[in-house]
Design a protein around this motif. Structure first.
Motif, PDB file in Angstrom:
ATOM      1  N   GLU A 175      28.220  32.457  53.565  1.00 50.14           N
ATOM      2  CA  GLU A 175      27.318  31.520  52.887  1.00 50.14           C
ATOM      3  C   GLU A 175      27.905  31.049  51.561  1.00 50.14           C
ATOM      4  N   VAL A 176      28.479  31.973  50.793  1.00 52.98           N
ATOM      5  CA  VAL A 176      29.073  31.600  49.503  1.00 52.98           C
ATOM      6  C   VAL A 176      30.329  30.769  49.725  1.00 52.98           C
ATOM      7  N   ALA A 177      31.059  31.033  50.795  1.00 51.82           N
ATOM      8  CA  ALA A 177      32.288  30.283  51.095  1.00 51.82           C
ATOM      9  C   ALA A 177      31.994  28.805  51.347  1.00 51.82           C
ATOM     10  N   LYS A 178      30.772  28.495  51.744  1.00 54.43           N
ATOM     11  CA  LYS A 178      30.393  27.089  51.943  1.00 54.43           C
ATOM     12  C   LYS A 178      30.366  26.336  50.614  1.00 54.43           C
ATOM     13  N   LEU A 179      30.161  27.078  49.502  1.00 54.61           N
ATOM     14  CA  LEU A 179      30.056  26.456  48.182  1.00 54.61           C
ATOM     15  C   LEU A 179      31.361  26.503  47.391  1.00 54.61           C
ATOM     16  N   VAL A 180      32.223  27.449  47.708  1.00 55.12           N
ATOM     17  CA  VAL A 180      33.532  27.527  47.048  1.00 55.12           C
ATOM     18  C   VAL A 180      34.592  27.148  48.066  1.00 55.12           C
ATOM     19  N   SER A 181      35.828  27.070  47.632  1.00 58.02           N
ATOM     20  CA  SER A 181      36.849  26.515  48.517  1.00 58.02           C
ATOM     21  C   SER A 181      37.318  27.457  49.624  1.00 58.02           C
ATOM     22  N   THR A 182      37.347  28.770  49.393  1.00 56.25           N
ATOM     23  CA  THR A 182      37.857  29.672  50.430  1.00 56.25           C
ATOM     24  C   THR A 182      36.981  30.905  50.576  1.00 56.25           C
ATOM     25  N   LYS A 183      37.155  31.566  51.714  1.00 55.37           N
ATOM     26  CA  LYS A 183      36.449  32.817  51.957  1.00 55.37           C
ATOM     27  C   LYS A 183      36.933  33.913  51.012  1.00 55.37           C
ATOM     28  N   LYS A 184      38.212  33.867  50.681  1.00 52.42           N
ATOM     29  CA  LYS A 184      38.776  34.866  49.772  1.00 52.42           C
ATOM     30  C   LYS A 184      38.119  34.761  48.399  1.00 52.42           C
ATOM     31  N   GLN A 185      37.935  33.547  47.911  1.00 52.03           N
ATOM     32  CA  GLN A 185      37.264  33.350  46.630  1.00 52.03           C
ATOM     33  C   GLN A 185      35.814  33.827  46.700  1.00 52.03           C
ATOM     34  N   ALA A 186      35.155  33.541  47.791  1.00 54.08           N
ATOM     35  CA  ALA A 186      33.768  33.973  47.970  1.00 54.08           C
ATOM     36  C   ALA A 186      33.685  35.498  47.944  1.00 54.08           C
ATOM     37  N   GLN A 187      34.623  36.171  48.618  1.00 53.78           N
ATOM     38  CA  GLN A 187      34.661  37.627  48.636  1.00 53.78           C
ATOM     39  C   GLN A 187      34.858  38.177  47.227  1.00 53.78           C
ATOM     40  N   GLU A 188      35.745  37.562  46.452  1.00 58.09           N
ATOM     41  CA  GLU A 188      36.004  37.997  45.080  1.00 58.09           C
ATOM     42  C   GLU A 188      34.762  37.832  44.197  1.00 58.09           C
ATOM     43  N   VAL A 189      34.069  36.721  44.374  1.00 60.81           N
ATOM     44  CA  VAL A 189      32.851  36.469  43.594  1.00 60.81           C
ATOM     45  C   VAL A 189      31.791  37.526  43.907  1.00 60.81           C
ATOM     46  N   ILE A 190      31.572  37.781  45.170  1.00 61.43           N
ATOM     47  CA  ILE A 190      30.558  38.756  45.579  1.00 61.43           C
ATOM     48  C   ILE A 190      30.931  40.153  45.100  1.00 61.43           C
ATOM     49  N   ASP A 191      32.198  40.527  45.258  1.00 57.70           N
ATOM     50  CA  ASP A 191      32.643  41.844  44.787  1.00 57.70           C
ATOM     51  C   ASP A 191      32.473  41.970  43.280  1.00 57.70           C
ATOM     52  N   CYS A 192      32.741  40.900  42.550  1.00 58.49           N
ATOM     53  CA  CYS A 192      32.591  40.903  41.095  1.00 58.49           C
ATOM     54  C   CYS A 192      31.121  41.077  40.702  1.00 58.49           C
ATOM     55  N   VAL A 193      30.226  40.369  41.353  1.00 62.08           N
ATOM     56  CA  VAL A 193      28.791  40.467  41.042  1.00 62.08           C
ATOM     57  C   VAL A 193      28.279  41.869  41.352  1.00 62.08           C
ATOM     58  N   PHE A 194      28.595  42.381  42.543  1.00 56.62           N
ATOM     59  CA  PHE A 194      28.140  43.718  42.914  1.00 56.62           C
ATOM     60  C   PHE A 194      28.738  44.766  41.989  1.00 56.62           C
ATOM     61  N   GLY A 195      30.003  44.603  41.638  1.00 53.94           N
ATOM     62  CA  GLY A 195      30.661  45.539  40.729  1.00 53.94           C
ATOM     63  C   GLY A 195      30.013  45.548  39.359  1.00 53.94           C
ATOM     64  N   ALA A 196      29.643  44.369  38.870  1.00 58.05           N
ATOM     65  CA  ALA A 196      28.990  44.274  37.565  1.00 58.05           C
ATOM     66  C   ALA A 196      27.622  44.963  37.584  1.00 58.05           C
ATOM     67  N   VAL A 197      26.894  44.818  38.680  1.00 52.97           N
ATOM     68  CA  VAL A 197      25.590  45.475  38.803  1.00 52.97           C
ATOM     69  C   VAL A 197      25.781  46.992  38.823  1.00 52.97           C
ATOM     70  N   VAL A 198      26.738  47.470  39.592  1.00 55.04           N
ATOM     71  CA  VAL A 198      26.999  48.914  39.671  1.00 55.04           C
ATOM     72  C   VAL A 198      27.419  49.459  38.312  1.00 55.04           C
TER      73      VAL A 198
END
Length: 89
Positions: A9-32
């Motif tokens: 879903e996030v990859a639809k808004l950014v250019s690649t799936k890799k970038q989407a994965q990095e964004v999600i990992d960053c958000v979850f990591g910040a919450v943790v």
């Protein structure tokens, strides 16, 4: 929906799936990281992540019925925002 679906879903808004994965990992990591340092994470319209202390208590082994001691611990809690509750109902 699992993490892979969220990445798609996030990859639809950014250019690649890799970038989407990095964004999600960053958000979850910040919450943790915030919860590890006993901070509260508030996301307007979504909810709050915080920690709570669960006191020590006595439990029972369901197979044997024997009493066991459950140690005190800190657990994560999520409190949904009113907007999220209204959207679900």
């Amino acid at each position: 929906m699992n993490k892979g679906d969220l990445v798609n879903e996030v990859a639809k808004l950014v250019s690649t799936k890799k970038q989407a994965q990095e964004v999600i990992d960053c958000v979850f990591g910040a919450v943790v990281d915030a919860l590890k340092s006993n901070d509260t994470v508030q996301i307007a319209g979504f909810g709050s992540f915080k920690t709570a202390k669960r006191e020590a208590r006595t439990g029972r082994n369901p197979q044997t019925g024997a009493e066991i001691k459950i140690e005190a611990r800190i657990v994560p809690k999520f409190v949904p925002a009113k907007a999220l509750k209204d959207a679900v109902n």
